[in-house]
Design a protein around this motif. Structure first.
Motif, PDB file in Angstrom:
ATOM      1  N   LEU A  16       0.846  -1.204   0.000  1.00  0.00           N
ATOM      2  CA  LEU A  16       0.000   0.000   0.000  1.00  0.00           C
ATOM      3  C   LEU A  16       0.877   1.249   0.000  1.00  0.00           C
ATOM      4  CD1 LEU A  16      -2.723  -0.990   2.630  1.00  0.00           C
ATOM      5  CD2 LEU A  16      -2.949  -1.016   0.152  1.00  0.00           C
ATOM      6  N   LEU A  17       1.945   1.242   0.802  1.00  0.00           N
ATOM      7  CA  LEU A  17       2.858   2.384   0.822  1.00  0.00           C
ATOM      8  C   LEU A  17       3.613   2.500  -0.499  1.00  0.00           C
ATOM      9  CD1 LEU A  17       4.284   4.722   2.257  1.00  0.00           C
ATOM     10  CD2 LEU A  17       5.861   3.051   3.256  1.00  0.00           C
ATOM     11  N   VAL A  18       4.006   1.372  -1.059  1.00  0.00           N
ATOM     12  CA  VAL A  18       4.677   1.376  -2.361  1.00  0.00           C
ATOM     13  C   VAL A  18       3.767   1.999  -3.417  1.00  0.00           C
ATOM     14  CG1 VAL A  18       5.671  -0.069  -4.192  1.00  0.00           C
ATOM     15  CG2 VAL A  18       6.134  -0.597  -1.793  1.00  0.00           C
ATOM     16  N   ALA A  19       2.470   1.680  -3.366  1.00  0.00           N
ATOM     17  CA  ALA A  19       1.514   2.232  -4.335  1.00  0.00           C
ATOM     18  C   ALA A  19       1.462   3.754  -4.239  1.00  0.00           C
ATOM     19  CB  ALA A  19       0.125   1.632  -4.105  1.00  0.00           C
ATOM     20  N   ILE A  20       1.461   4.295  -3.017  1.00  0.00           N
ATOM     21  CA  ILE A  20       1.450   5.743  -2.843  1.00  0.00           C
ATOM     22  C   ILE A  20       2.715   6.353  -3.430  1.00  0.00           C
ATOM     23  CG2 ILE A  20       1.529   7.596  -1.129  1.00  0.00           C
ATOM     24  CD1 ILE A  20      -0.264   5.832   0.662  1.00  0.00           C
ATOM     25  N   ALA A  21       3.869   5.741  -3.139  1.00  0.00           N
ATOM     26  CA  ALA A  21       5.133   6.258  -3.655  1.00  0.00           C
ATOM     27  C   ALA A  21       5.184   6.221  -5.172  1.00  0.00           C
ATOM     28  CB  ALA A  21       6.297   5.448  -3.068  1.00  0.00           C
ATOM     29  N   LYS A  22       4.720   5.120  -5.754  1.00  0.00           N
ATOM     30  CA  LYS A  22       4.741   4.994  -7.215  1.00  0.00           C
ATOM     31  C   LYS A  22       3.800   6.012  -7.859  1.00  0.00           C
ATOM     32  CE  LYS A  22       6.074   0.097  -7.570  1.00  0.00           C
ATOM     33  NZ  LYS A  22       7.294   0.274  -8.371  1.00  0.00           N
ATOM     34  N   MET A  23       2.665   6.269  -7.223  1.00  0.00           N
ATOM     35  CA  MET A  23       1.732   7.242  -7.778  1.00  0.00           C
ATOM     36  C   MET A  23       2.337   8.642  -7.765  1.00  0.00           C
ATOM     37  SD  MET A  23      -1.113   7.974  -9.205  1.00  0.00           S
ATOM     38  CE  MET A  23      -2.103   6.488  -9.046  1.00  0.00           C
ATOM     39  N   ILE A  24       3.017   8.999  -6.671  1.00  0.00           N
ATOM     40  CA  ILE A  24       3.634  10.324  -6.580  1.00  0.00           C
ATOM     41  C   ILE A  24       4.783  10.441  -7.568  1.00  0.00           C
ATOM     42  CG2 ILE A  24       4.935  11.883  -5.089  1.00  0.00           C
ATOM     43  CD1 ILE A  24       3.312  10.740  -2.728  1.00  0.00           C
ATOM     44  N   ALA A  25       5.666   9.446  -7.586  1.00  0.00           N
ATOM     45  CA  ALA A  25       6.839   9.505  -8.453  1.00  0.00           C
ATOM     46  C   ALA A  25       6.468   9.419  -9.928  1.00  0.00           C
ATOM     47  CB  ALA A  25       7.803   8.370  -8.103  1.00  0.00           C
ATOM     48  N   HIS A  26       5.324   8.828 -10.217  1.00  0.00           N
ATOM     49  CA  HIS A  26       4.861   8.712 -11.604  1.00  0.00           C
ATOM     50  C   HIS A  26       4.723  10.085 -12.263  1.00  0.00           C
ATOM     51  CE1 HIS A  26       2.501   7.322 -15.060  1.00  0.00           C
ATOM     52  NE2 HIS A  26       1.607   8.229 -14.758  1.00  0.00           N
ATOM     53  N   SER A  27       4.500  11.099 -11.442  1.00  0.00           N
ATOM     54  CA  SER A  27       4.252  12.441 -11.975  1.00  0.00           C
ATOM     55  C   SER A  27       5.541  13.191 -12.314  1.00  0.00           C
ATOM     56  CB  SER A  27       3.457  13.263 -10.962  1.00  0.00           C
ATOM     57  OG  SER A  27       4.240  13.496  -9.806  1.00  0.00           O
ATOM     58  N   GLU A  28       6.716  12.588 -12.042  1.00  0.00           N
ATOM     59  CA  GLU A  28       7.982  13.309 -12.185  1.00  0.00           C
ATOM     60  C   GLU A  28       8.153  13.916 -13.572  1.00  0.00           C
ATOM     61  OE1 GLU A  28      12.792  12.562 -11.628  1.00  0.00           O
ATOM     62  OE2 GLU A  28      11.405  10.875 -11.580  1.00  0.00           O
ATOM     63  N   ASN A  29       7.818  13.165 -14.585  1.00  0.00           N
ATOM     64  CA  ASN A  29       8.046  13.633 -15.950  1.00  0.00           C
ATOM     65  C   ASN A  29       6.755  14.047 -16.662  1.00  0.00           C
ATOM     66  OD1 ASN A  29      10.879  13.105 -15.875  1.00  0.00           O
ATOM     67  ND2 ASN A  29      10.412  10.924 -16.092  1.00  0.00           N
ATOM     68  N   SER A  30       5.690  14.202 -15.880  1.00  0.00           N
ATOM     69  CA  SER A  30       4.405  14.555 -16.486  1.00  0.00           C
ATOM     70  C   SER A  30       4.401  16.011 -16.948  1.00  0.00           C
ATOM     71  CB  SER A  30       3.266  14.321 -15.485  1.00  0.00           C
ATOM     72  OG  SER A  30       2.033  14.728 -16.031  1.00  0.00           O
ATOM     73  N   ILE A  31       3.709  16.246 -18.033  1.00  0.00           N
ATOM     74  CA  ILE A  31       3.557  17.622 -18.521  1.00  0.00           C
ATOM     75  C   ILE A  31       2.197  18.199 -18.125  1.00  0.00           C
ATOM     76  CG2 ILE A  31       5.095  17.269 -20.478  1.00  0.00           C
ATOM     77  CD1 ILE A  31       2.614  17.036 -22.259  1.00  0.00           C
ATOM     78  N   GLU A  32       1.362  17.362 -17.471  1.00  0.00           N
ATOM     79  CA  GLU A  32       0.054  17.840 -17.040  1.00  0.00           C
ATOM     80  C   GLU A  32       0.195  18.709 -15.791  1.00  0.00           C
ATOM     81  OE1 GLU A  32      -2.641  17.464 -18.652  1.00  0.00           O
ATOM     82  OE2 GLU A  32      -2.014  15.979 -20.126  1.00  0.00           O
ATOM     83  N   ARG A  33      -0.741  19.639 -15.605  1.00  0.00           N
ATOM     84  CA  ARG A  33      -0.744  20.486 -14.420  1.00  0.00           C
ATOM     85  C   ARG A  33      -1.814  19.958 -13.466  1.00  0.00           C
ATOM     86  NH1 ARG A  33       3.600  23.440 -13.881  1.00  0.00           N
ATOM     87  NH2 ARG A  33       2.421  24.915 -12.601  1.00  0.00           N
ATOM     88  N   ASN A  34      -1.450  19.021 -12.596  1.00  0.00           N
ATOM     89  CA  ASN A  34      -2.399  18.512 -11.621  1.00  0.00           C
ATOM     90  C   ASN A  34      -1.712  18.410 -10.265  1.00  0.00           C
ATOM     91  OD1 ASN A  34      -1.111  15.863 -11.378  1.00  0.00           O
ATOM     92  ND2 ASN A  34      -1.899  15.485 -13.439  1.00  0.00           N
ATOM     93  N   PHE A  35      -2.457  17.978  -9.277  1.00  0.00           N
ATOM     94  CA  PHE A  35      -1.957  17.958  -7.907  1.00  0.00           C
ATOM     95  C   PHE A  35      -0.670  17.152  -7.778  1.00  0.00           C
ATOM     96  CE2 PHE A  35      -1.764  15.537  -3.917  1.00  0.00           C
ATOM     97  CZ  PHE A  35      -1.582  16.574  -3.017  1.00  0.00           C
ATOM     98  N   LEU A  36      -0.621  15.977  -8.388  1.00  0.00           N
ATOM     99  CA  LEU A  36       0.556  15.134  -8.248  1.00  0.00           C
ATOM    100  C   LEU A  36       1.799  15.804  -8.822  1.00  0.00           C
ATOM    101  CD1 LEU A  36      -0.780  11.558  -9.043  1.00  0.00           C
ATOM    102  CD2 LEU A  36       0.053  12.406  -6.850  1.00  0.00           C
ATOM    103  N   VAL A  37       1.645  16.477  -9.957  1.00  0.00           N
ATOM    104  CA  VAL A  37       2.782  17.160 -10.570  1.00  0.00           C
ATOM    105  C   VAL A  37       3.285  18.268  -9.648  1.00  0.00           C
ATOM    106  CG1 VAL A  37       3.549  18.519 -12.542  1.00  0.00           C
ATOM    107  CG2 VAL A  37       1.992  16.595 -12.895  1.00  0.00           C
ATOM    108  N   GLU A  38       2.369  19.063  -9.122  1.00  0.00           N
ATOM    109  CA  GLU A  38       2.758  20.139  -8.212  1.00  0.00           C
ATOM    110  C   GLU A  38       3.416  19.569  -6.955  1.00  0.00           C
ATOM    111  OE1 GLU A  38       2.670  23.269  -8.957  1.00  0.00           O
ATOM    112  OE2 GLU A  38       1.712  22.863 -10.893  1.00  0.00           O
TER     113      GLU A  38
END
Length: 327
Positions: free
Chosen positions: A273-295
């Motif tokens: 469950l903790l790994v899932a949270i980390a992967k979701m946050i880190a997934h946004s590292e290279n995103s070009i979208e402007r959403n909460f995770l990216v910020e």
């Protein structure tokens, strides 16, 4: 930037083992953080609640038998306050729980819950493995779906998935069967019914949930579903699962377990469950979208480099052997 709070929602019926699942995740995740300065812990009033849950479970195990029906269910709106921290840097994680009846009764109080759910990138769906597995015949099958709140969960998941797509923000559903000790042989169990459990959960009981997510995805890559079975006790075997009439006039499953060996609790699978949270946050590292995770990621990168390192380490960790991608 104001204080960051990472929101997660639980979507399940009363007495589905939600508090025990959070307690299990806290215990299991410690192994993942060995050798790092990071800590994953309960804070505030949640710490007392988790300690009380552990005491209840340990007391039941010491008595030599385990009756999950004897554990108290949630009667009020509750927010589990957790923290992933390195030194003074921390990521507050809040997991919302509520009486399961709100989900089916569609009470006015549930409107605020619905807003929280639709803001989350992660939904955790705890599934009582015994209820999903130990039903036979039409009456028990109908009762199992009722006790698991399947229809209401399908509707809530569809609303959530639609909101994720509208916001162009990724989302993941974790289908988490709990109390799986009697269906796996990889953790001291005497039999292996893991394939049957997976089929029951994914191809029968929660097939509608998966279909709702697939339909709202429209072939896109924003949404995903993971299957993540957990042993919340680890040292018990199912003895019986009897369906009896409950005060509401419907059938209810009453499970009874025997305790293996010395009765030492041994969690398996909950740390993912903790790994899932980390992967979701880190997934946004290279995103070009402007959403909460990216910020969130950009803020961490500038301000909390130690925490970024911890999140990246968890992100790089492979899923446990029981975890599988469904969608």
């Amino acid at each position: 930037m104001p204080e960051i709070i990472y929101k997660v929602a639980l979507l399940g019926p009363t007495r589905s083992g939600k508090t025990s699942l959070i307690s299990s995740a806290l215990a299991d995740a410690q192994e993942f953080l060995v050798g790092t300065p990071a800590k994953f812990r309960a804070i505030g009033s949640t710490l007392k609640r988790i300690q009380e849950n552990r005491q209840e479970l340990d007391g039941a195990l010491a008595a030599g038998s385990f009756n999950p029906g004897a554990l108290a269910g949630s009667q009020d709106l509750t927010t589990y306050e957790l923290s992933l921290s390195v030194g003074k840097s921390s990521l507050p994680i809040r997991i919302l729980d509520y009486p399961g009846g709100w989900l089916t009764d569609n009470t006015p109080e549930f409107e605020d819950v619905r807003d929280w759910i639709n803001e989350c990138n992660i939904l955790i769906l705890p599934v009582d493995a015994v209820v999903a597995m130990e039903h036979r015949g039409a009456a028990q099958t109908v009762a199992a779906r009722h006790r698991l709140n399947v229809a209401a969960i399908e509707d809530a998941v569809q609303d959530w998935a639609r909101e994720r797509v509208i916001q162009k923000s990724p989302g993941i559903i974790l289908l988490v069967p709990v109390k799986c000790e009697s269906y796996f042989s990889d953790h001291g169990g005497r039999r292996d019914k893991s394939v049957e459990l997976r089929n029951r959960v994914l191809q029968e009981t929660y097939k509608g949930v998966i279909d709702k997510v697939r339909g709202e995805s429209r072939g896109g890559q924003l949404l995903s579903v993971l299957y993540m079975p957990v042993d919340t006790m680890g040292c018990v075997d199912l003895v019986s699962a009897d369906w009896e009439n409950a005060p509401d006039g419907k059938l209810e499953c009453h499970a009874r377990y025997r305790v293996r060996g010395a009765g030492q609790r041994s969690v398996l699978g909950a740390g993912d469950l903790l790994v899932a949270i980390a992967k979701m946050i880190a997934h946004s590292e290279n995103s070009i979208e402007r959403n909460f995770l990216v910020e969130l990621w950009r803020w961490f990168t500038d301000e909390d480099k130690a925490l970024v390192t911890a999140i990246k380490a968890l992100n790089d960790r492979p899923w446990g052997p029981r975890v599988s991608k469904v969608l």
